[in-house]
Design an enzyme around this catalytic site. Sequence first.
Site, PDB file in Angstrom:
ATOM      1  N   ASP A  91      17.041   8.086  -1.249  1.00 38.87           N
ATOM      2  CA  ASP A  91      17.104   9.551  -1.230  1.00 38.87           C
ATOM      3  C   ASP A  91      18.098  10.030  -2.279  1.00 38.87           C
ATOM      4  O   ASP A  91      18.908   9.251  -2.789  1.00 38.87           O
ATOM      5  CB  ASP A  91      17.549  10.023   0.173  1.00 38.87           C
ATOM      6  CG  ASP A  91      17.297  11.514   0.418  1.00 38.87           C
ATOM      7  OD1 ASP A  91      16.663  12.165  -0.443  1.00 38.87           O
ATOM      8  OD2 ASP A  91      17.738  12.011   1.472  1.00 38.87           O
ATOM      9  N   LYS A  92      18.015  11.334  -2.568  1.00 31.61           N
ATOM     10  CA  LYS A  92      19.039  12.000  -3.382  1.00 31.61           C
ATOM     11  C   LYS A  92      19.691  13.059  -2.509  1.00 31.61           C
ATOM     12  O   LYS A  92      19.102  13.511  -1.509  1.00 31.61           O
ATOM     13  CB  LYS A  92      18.456  12.595  -4.659  1.00 31.61           C
ATOM     14  CG  LYS A  92      17.263  13.511  -4.491  1.00 31.61           C
ATOM     15  CD  LYS A  92      17.564  14.942  -4.120  1.00 31.61           C
ATOM     16  CE  LYS A  92      18.169  15.788  -5.194  1.00 31.61           C
ATOM     17  NZ  LYS A  92      18.142  17.251  -4.764  1.00 31.61           N
ATOM     18  N   HIS A  93      20.896  13.473  -2.888  1.00 28.80           N
ATOM     19  CA  HIS A  93      21.548  14.557  -2.148  1.00 28.80           C
ATOM     20  C   HIS A  93      22.287  15.435  -3.148  1.00 28.80           C
ATOM     21  O   HIS A  93      23.076  14.941  -3.954  1.00 28.80           O
ATOM     22  CB  HIS A  93      22.534  13.996  -1.119  1.00 28.80           C
ATOM     23  CG  HIS A  93      23.290  15.088  -0.411  1.00 28.80           C
ATOM     24  ND1 HIS A  93      22.803  15.715   0.715  1.00 28.80           N
ATOM     25  CD2 HIS A  93      24.478  15.701  -0.696  1.00 28.80           C
ATOM     26  CE1 HIS A  93      23.653  16.647   1.103  1.00 28.80           C
ATOM     27  NE2 HIS A  93      24.682  16.652   0.260  1.00 28.80           N
ATOM     28  N   SER A  94      22.026  16.735  -3.085  1.00 31.00           N
ATOM     29  CA  SER A  94      22.718  17.660  -3.980  1.00 31.00           C
ATOM     30  C   SER A  94      23.813  18.383  -3.208  1.00 31.00           C
ATOM     31  O   SER A  94      23.638  18.707  -2.031  1.00 31.00           O
ATOM     32  CB  SER A  94      21.702  18.675  -4.521  1.00 31.00           C
ATOM     33  OG  SER A  94      22.362  19.839  -4.955  1.00 31.00           O
ATOM     34  N   THR A 131      17.146  23.387   1.094  1.00 32.71           N
ATOM     35  CA  THR A 131      15.761  22.882   1.111  1.00 32.71           C
ATOM     36  C   THR A 131      15.031  23.253   2.405  1.00 32.71           C
ATOM     37  O   THR A 131      13.839  23.550   2.387  1.00 32.71           O
ATOM     38  CB  THR A 131      15.797  21.344   0.925  1.00 32.71           C
ATOM     39  OG1 THR A 131      16.447  21.098  -0.320  1.00 32.71           O
ATOM     40  CG2 THR A 131      14.407  20.737   0.896  1.00 32.71           C
ATOM     41  N   ARG A 179      35.677  23.030  11.173  1.00 36.35           N
ATOM     42  CA  ARG A 179      36.242  23.139   9.815  1.00 36.35           C
ATOM     43  C   ARG A 179      35.867  24.461   9.174  1.00 36.35           C
ATOM     44  O   ARG A 179      36.669  25.090   8.480  1.00 36.35           O
ATOM     45  CB  ARG A 179      35.735  21.969   8.948  1.00 36.35           C
ATOM     46  CG  ARG A 179      36.374  20.637   9.286  1.00 36.35           C
ATOM     47  CD  ARG A 179      35.592  19.514   8.643  1.00 36.35           C
ATOM     48  NE  ARG A 179      35.508  19.671   7.204  1.00 36.35           N
ATOM     49  CZ  ARG A 179      34.483  19.247   6.452  1.00 36.35           C
ATOM     50  NH1 ARG A 179      33.474  18.625   6.996  1.00 36.35           N
ATOM     51  NH2 ARG A 179      34.491  19.428   5.163  1.00 36.35           N
ATOM     52  N   SER A 194      31.472  13.694   6.054  1.00 34.39           N
ATOM     53  CA  SER A 194      30.414  14.550   6.580  1.00 34.39           C
ATOM     54  C   SER A 194      29.077  14.243   5.900  1.00 34.39           C
ATOM     55  O   SER A 194      28.054  14.047   6.566  1.00 34.39           O
ATOM     56  CB  SER A 194      30.822  16.012   6.353  1.00 34.39           C
ATOM     57  OG  SER A 194      29.771  16.879   6.623  1.00 34.39           O
ATOM     58  N   LYS A 198      25.791  11.245   7.327  1.00 37.98           N
ATOM     59  CA  LYS A 198      24.425  11.678   7.626  1.00 37.98           C
ATOM     60  C   LYS A 198      23.406  10.849   6.831  1.00 37.98           C
ATOM     61  O   LYS A 198      22.320  10.539   7.311  1.00 37.98           O
ATOM     62  CB  LYS A 198      24.275  13.173   7.326  1.00 37.98           C
ATOM     63  CG  LYS A 198      24.986  14.033   8.365  1.00 37.98           C
ATOM     64  CD  LYS A 198      24.919  15.507   8.076  1.00 37.98           C
ATOM     65  CE  LYS A 198      25.948  15.932   7.081  1.00 37.98           C
ATOM     66  NZ  LYS A 198      26.230  17.354   7.000  1.00 37.98           N
ATOM     67  N   LYS A 199      23.779  10.474   5.612  1.00 35.21           N
ATOM     68  CA  LYS A 199      22.875   9.657   4.793  1.00 35.21           C
ATOM     69  C   LYS A 199      22.777   8.240   5.374  1.00 35.21           C
ATOM     70  O   LYS A 199      21.718   7.616   5.348  1.00 35.21           O
ATOM     71  CB  LYS A 199      23.378   9.608   3.336  1.00 35.21           C
ATOM     72  CG  LYS A 199      23.356  10.974   2.675  1.00 35.21           C
ATOM     73  CD  LYS A 199      21.933  11.424   2.454  1.00 35.21           C
ATOM     74  CE  LYS A 199      21.783  12.912   2.415  1.00 35.21           C
ATOM     75  NZ  LYS A 199      20.393  13.368   2.391  1.00 35.21           N
TER      76      LYS A 199
HETATM   77  N1  URA Z   1      28.051  19.722   3.228  1.00 35.36           N
HETATM   78  C1  URA Z   1      28.183  18.931   4.314  1.00 35.36           C
HETATM   79  O1  URA Z   1      27.207  18.469   4.886  1.00 35.36           O
HETATM   80  N2  URA Z   1      29.441  18.681   4.749  1.00 35.36           N
HETATM   81  C2  URA Z   1      30.549  19.152   4.149  1.00 35.36           C
HETATM   82  O2  URA Z   1      31.639  18.864   4.599  1.00 35.36           O
HETATM   83  C3  URA Z   1      30.397  19.976   3.014  1.00 35.36           C
HETATM   84  C4  URA Z   1      29.117  20.235   2.562  1.00 35.36           C
END
Ligand code: URA
Length: 447
Positions: A91-94, A131, A179, A194, A198-199
Amino acid sequence: MSGRSNGTVGLPQEWIRRKRDGHELTSAELHAFVEGVTSGAVSEAQIAAFAMAVYFQDLSVQERVELTLAVRDSGRVLAWDAQSLGGPVLDKHSTGGVGDTASLMLAPMLAACGAYVPMIAGRGLAHTGGTIDKLESIPGYQTGVNVSHFQRVVRDCGFAIVRQTDDLAPADRRMYATRDVTATVENLGLITASIVSKKLAAGLQHLVLDVKCGNGAVMQDQAEARALAESMVAVGNGAGMNTSALLTDMSVPLAWSAGNAVEVHEAVSYLRNEGPRHPRLDEVVMSLGAKLLVQADMHITPEDARRQLRHVLDNGRALELFAQSIAHMGGDAAVAEKPEQVLPQAPVVRPVFAPHAGVLTSYDVRQVGMAVVELGGGRTRPDASIDPSVGLTQLPLVGQAIAQGDPLVTVHAASEEAWQAAQHRLLGAMVFDGNEQLPDVVVGHVG
Ligand code: URA
């Protein structure tokens, strides 16, 4: 609260005090803290105090890895058998931009090249688009399907895009929400844990991060963006996921469009090889795609990988998988054929005309994103609903010479007043005849 050590690991207030005083927390302490966040044994006040202590004292690389693993393990971790799938899971994450519609094209393109892309995406944040909001502009598309449905679509179509569910990294939801309202989002260690947790929960083997910098990015400064990229790459690799990053410029909109339905329309045109591709969007898509395919050993050189990515656009395979995945997610797959008939249209669609002649030399991209938010395409409160039909199209390229009275950008608005407000903001967000030099799209590599 059990913790990972053999004995007692103490109380949350002791870990908070130790972090506040600049000590390194142990793996057991960090895991016990996150277990308490998940179970509710750690209070909101303690999460806030912990986050503020970390904000001032930061986390070492080892602490970042341990916190990330603990957050990953707070919920379900998806398992993929890459062997039986027959391709790598990636995957990619922006980190978020304006007109950053790359995921919508890249996921089906990578799938068409033989990879499997389980994409857990987010909603728009501040002035940046998301997205999930874009996909929800497709009638019927369900972003909140259960994990087994998600896994089935990935297996059958090569990719699926869903929103974060309650069972993946639940500790992050609670920590992020705290936060968000305690001025502790902007810490590299906490952002790293964070995002990377998740990835990891998605069970990826390979990840390429697209870390944005420039005036439309969350981390505007290039040195800060690089530090975030280095942190996420170190932690991703430390946790066993092959991770790298590109630093890309977000000081101009990344596409012809910004908004939700309008960006889906642009993604479909891209996949259909229709109309001119936005050069910067094309470069980001190709650079990220090629990096992933080489990283996953599917190609030896980036040039070969780019040829393959072009091939799956030219032979229609990426478009076919895009339509299939949308149908499996409940969406109207005709969007891949006739987007103008399927996607919602705003009632007021009119260009803003150039008040004077000049050469466009720069943008305030944050203001372009805020124009979309103000039109109703983004949120001013976390629980607010959005209007998927509004946005901007035909955003001009930097370097373009514009005559007085030329159409400058088209605004899709819900009302005349909203159109007027967007015009005002957009004219203030474009600089003509300045001295700025536009950076290349890809400004750096990490890993
Ligand atoms: N996006 C996230 O998922 N977590 C963060 O802490 C900042 C941006």
